[in-house]
Design a protein around this motif. Structure first.
Motif, mmCIF file in Angstrom:
data_model
loop_
_atom_site.group_PDB
_atom_site.id
_atom_site.type_symbol
_atom_site.label_atom_id
_atom_site.label_comp_id
_atom_site.label_asym_id
_atom_site.label_seq_id
_atom_site.Cartn_x
_atom_site.Cartn_y
_atom_site.Cartn_z
ATOM 1 N N CYS A 130 0.819 -1.208 0.000
ATOM 2 C CA CYS A 130 0.000 0.000 0.000
ATOM 3 C C CYS A 130 0.857 1.264 0.000
ATOM 4 O O CYS A 130 0.464 2.297 -0.560
ATOM 5 N N THR A 131 2.037 1.210 0.612
ATOM 6 C CA THR A 131 2.932 2.371 0.599
ATOM 7 C C THR A 131 3.387 2.698 -0.814
ATOM 8 O O THR A 131 3.491 3.871 -1.192
ATOM 9 N N ILE A 137 0.597 7.318 -6.531
ATOM 10 C CA ILE A 137 -0.484 8.304 -6.697
ATOM 11 C C ILE A 137 0.044 9.709 -6.427
ATOM 12 O O ILE A 137 -0.271 10.656 -7.161
ATOM 13 N N ARG A 138 0.851 9.861 -5.378
ATOM 14 C CA ARG A 138 1.437 11.178 -5.098
ATOM 15 C C ARG A 138 2.298 11.649 -6.265
ATOM 16 O O ARG A 138 2.254 12.834 -6.642
ATOM 17 N N ALA A 139 3.071 10.726 -6.850
ATOM 18 C CA ALA A 139 3.916 11.100 -7.982
ATOM 19 C C ALA A 139 3.066 11.556 -9.161
ATOM 20 O O ALA A 139 3.403 12.528 -9.858
ATOM 21 N N ALA A 140 1.957 10.862 -9.397
ATOM 22 C CA ALA A 140 1.081 11.242 -10.510
ATOM 23 C C ALA A 140 0.459 12.613 -10.275
ATOM 24 O O ALA A 140 0.371 13.435 -11.205
ATOM 25 N N ILE A 141 0.030 12.878 -9.044
ATOM 26 C CA ILE A 141 -0.548 14.188 -8.734
ATOM 27 C C ILE A 141 0.500 15.275 -8.900
ATOM 28 O O ILE A 141 0.227 16.344 -9.472
ATOM 29 N N ASN A 142 1.717 15.026 -8.430
ATOM 30 C CA ASN A 142 2.784 16.024 -8.567
ATOM 31 C C ASN A 142 3.162 16.273 -10.024
ATOM 32 O O ASN A 142 3.638 17.361 -10.370
ATOM 33 N N ASP A 161 -6.687 3.099 1.602
ATOM 34 C CA ASP A 161 -6.868 4.267 2.457
ATOM 35 C C ASP A 161 -6.039 5.420 1.896
ATOM 36 O O ASP A 161 -4.810 5.316 1.797
ATOM 37 N N LEU A 162 -6.702 6.511 1.545
ATOM 38 C CA LEU A 162 -6.003 7.656 0.943
ATOM 39 C C LEU A 162 -5.732 8.769 1.944
ATOM 40 O O LEU A 162 -5.390 9.878 1.547
ATOM 41 N N ARG A 163 -5.866 8.474 3.231
ATOM 42 C CA ARG A 163 -5.665 9.542 4.214
ATOM 43 C C ARG A 163 -4.251 10.109 4.180
ATOM 44 O O ARG A 163 -4.028 11.266 4.541
ATOM 45 N N MET A 181 -11.344 3.752 0.970
ATOM 46 C CA MET A 181 -11.913 4.491 2.096
ATOM 47 C C MET A 181 -11.708 5.982 1.872
ATOM 48 O O MET A 181 -10.580 6.432 1.643
ATOM 49 N N LEU A 182 -12.790 6.733 1.982
ATOM 50 C CA LEU A 182 -12.735 8.185 1.809
ATOM 51 C C LEU A 182 -13.306 8.828 3.066
ATOM 52 O O LEU A 182 -14.531 8.843 3.267
ATOM 53 N N TYR A 183 -12.419 9.335 3.902
ATOM 54 C CA TYR A 183 -12.858 10.010 5.112
ATOM 55 C C TYR A 183 -13.059 11.501 4.838
ATOM 56 O O TYR A 183 -12.851 11.989 3.728
ATOM 57 N N ASP A 184 -13.466 12.211 5.873
ATOM 58 C CA ASP A 184 -13.836 13.623 5.720
ATOM 59 C C ASP A 184 -12.704 14.444 5.097
ATOM 60 O O ASP A 184 -12.942 15.294 4.232
ATOM 61 N N LYS A 185 -11.461 14.177 5.517
ATOM 62 C CA LYS A 185 -10.337 14.951 4.988
ATOM 63 C C LYS A 185 -10.234 14.821 3.474
ATOM 64 O O LYS A 185 -10.080 15.827 2.759
#
Length: 473
Positions: A130-131, A137-142, A161-163, A181-185
């Protein structure tokens, strides 16, 4: 090497180059070809010729999904290491448009590769965790990715979990998530820190937050999502809405004046806090990736084989049906609607008491729930949709005795543009005759009414309650 042989080899190479029409295409077209390949297949193109040597490093689409293995073998020996290098060695200036990947498979700590300290998940090299998924995903967003698709791995027994992933991007336009999982943040980030987000697709996700509010959102799809707290959806520019079989609660809706097409499928048996899931085991061998075409299952004809019989358990055990406030009123500007639920459905009948005028509505599809109370829901919709042109009724496909007589006598409506009435039902459904008489009595000729009778499906007793991993098949 003799001069004669060198000359012959040169001539032969020129002839081969002349026959290589694919390499003569532009980078844009070759990148389009690469978009249909997995990342490890893209990397292998570097050996084709000098023309292809560095094309992989600027490919705008990276597909790391390890499903459909029969079509995409063999995987790299160490997938995580390969993916990290593939992203790291890309051209810095090359834009990344699309990232597709699966969540990590469940970790097996007891097996190890013979030459590494990495845990082994299967014999195909799925050694990522998962790490790694979060890092990619972070690399793609950046890198300014416009489309990110995270699908659930068939052997992932938990939600992603995308928290720990900041979903903050001014470039992201299309986000497709399943088993996440999509929490409030995260919901707040999607609402306020993704100003270009136009398409949001959530399949079998876990939602725990009060609101999704986005001025940029155009299309929203929610299929079999667990909604753990009261959830309000506000999207003033939303054009297309699909809400299919939510669990625990139905979302509430507000400020959706631009909506053109909507599909709402509800099952009261799942909409209470006492509902518990009973899963069937998935077969990883038959697992397929989510469709890439992004096609919309809701068309103007509503002539799909989707079953209108959503009943899978015997009642709600006294629990209150939760959510769904304002669901009917929020659809008032739509041109096409599909509202599917079983008989006795609570939310749609409750909200129908505040039925607005559907002045733009051209196509309407209703399920079994519209047959209750002497066709009261059907009549009310027809009375409030003066410009309706096409009506589709999807009735129960299970054969069972109809105990109460339907008597719509005295109910009237005026839909002068209604040109098509199509009824889909089982072959022994005698209510078709009542419906035909009702429409004829209100000025709809028999030529405009068609009936699609299907073979009777025998109802199986004591069906188990199943969860979102099995309902969609």
């Amino acid at each position: 090497m003799s001069r004669k042989k060198a000359k012959a080899d040169a001539v032969e190479g020129d002839a081969a180059a002349a026959d290589d029409r694919l390499s003569a295409l532009s980078d844009e077209l070759l990148h389009k070809v690469m978009s249909f390949l997995r990342a490890w297949e893209v990397a292998r193109t570097c050996v084709l010729s000098r023309r292809w040597r560095s094309l992989w490093a600027s490919a705008p689409c990276i597909d790391l999904r390890v499903c459909c293995k029969a079509r995409h073998r063999p995987l790299p020996m160490q997938l995580a290491r390969f993916a990290n290098h593939f992203l790291l060695l890309r051209e810095v200036s090359a834009p990344l448009d699309t990232l597709r990947l699966l969540s990590s498979p469940t970790r097996n700590e007891t097996l190890y590769y013979p030459y590494t300290d990495s845990p082994e998940y299967d014999d195909d090299g799925e050694d990522y965790c998962c790490t790694d998924v979060e890092m990619w995903i972070r690399a793609a967003i950046n890198r300014g990715a416009r489309f990110i698709q995270l699908s659930q791995h068939p052997r992932d027994e938990a939600f992603s979990d995308l928290r720990r992933v900041p979903v903050i991007s001014c470039h992201l336009k299309h986000l497709h998530l399943s088993g996440t999982m999509l929490y409030d943040k995260t919901l707040r980030q999607l609402s306020s820190q993704c100003p270009s987000l136009e398409v949001l697709e959530l399949k079998e996700c876990f939602l725990d937050g009060p609101q999704i509010s986005s001025a940029s959102l155009i299309s929203l799809t929610m299929v079999e999502c667990r909604i753990m707290a009261d959830l309000s959806i506000a999207a003033p520019n939303l054009i297309s809405l699909h809400c299919v079989c939510p669990y625990h609660r139905a979302p509430s809706f507000e400020n959706m004046g631009s909506l053109a097409t909507g599909t709402i499928m509800l099952n009261d048996s799942f909409l209470h806090d006492k509902f518990e899931y009973k899963y069937k085991d998935l077969n990883p061998d038959v697992f397929e990736c989510d469709s890439d075409d992004g096609s919309d299952s809701n068309d103007d004809n509503y002539d799909s084989d989707a079953d209108s019989d959503l009943s899978t358990c015997e009642g709600i055990y006294g629990a209150n049906v939760l959510g769904g406030q304002n669901v009917i009123c929020s659809l008032s500007n739509a041109t096409s609607l599909e509202l599917i639920a079983d008989s006795g459905e609570v939310i749609l009948n409750r909200e129908l008491e505040k039925c607005p005028i559907f002045s733009n509505l051209k196509a309407l599809s209703l399920g079994e729930w519209c047959m209750a109370a002497d066709l009261h829901p059907l009549v009310l919709f027809l009375q409030h949709a003066p410009n309706l042109e096409r009506l589709f009724l999807k009735l129960k496909m299970d054969h069972e005795e109809i105990e109460e007589n339907i008597n719509p006598e005295g109910s009237s409506f005026a839909c002068k543009n209604l040109a098509t009435v199509k009824i889909k039902c089982h072959e022994e459904d005698e209510r078709v005759h009542v419906l035909a008489q009702f429409f004829v009595a209100n000025g709809i000729s028999m030529e405009k009414i068609s009936v699609d009778r299907r073979p009777t499906r025998v109802t199986r007793p004591n069906l188990p309650i199943v969860g979102p991993k099995t309902l969609m098949g």
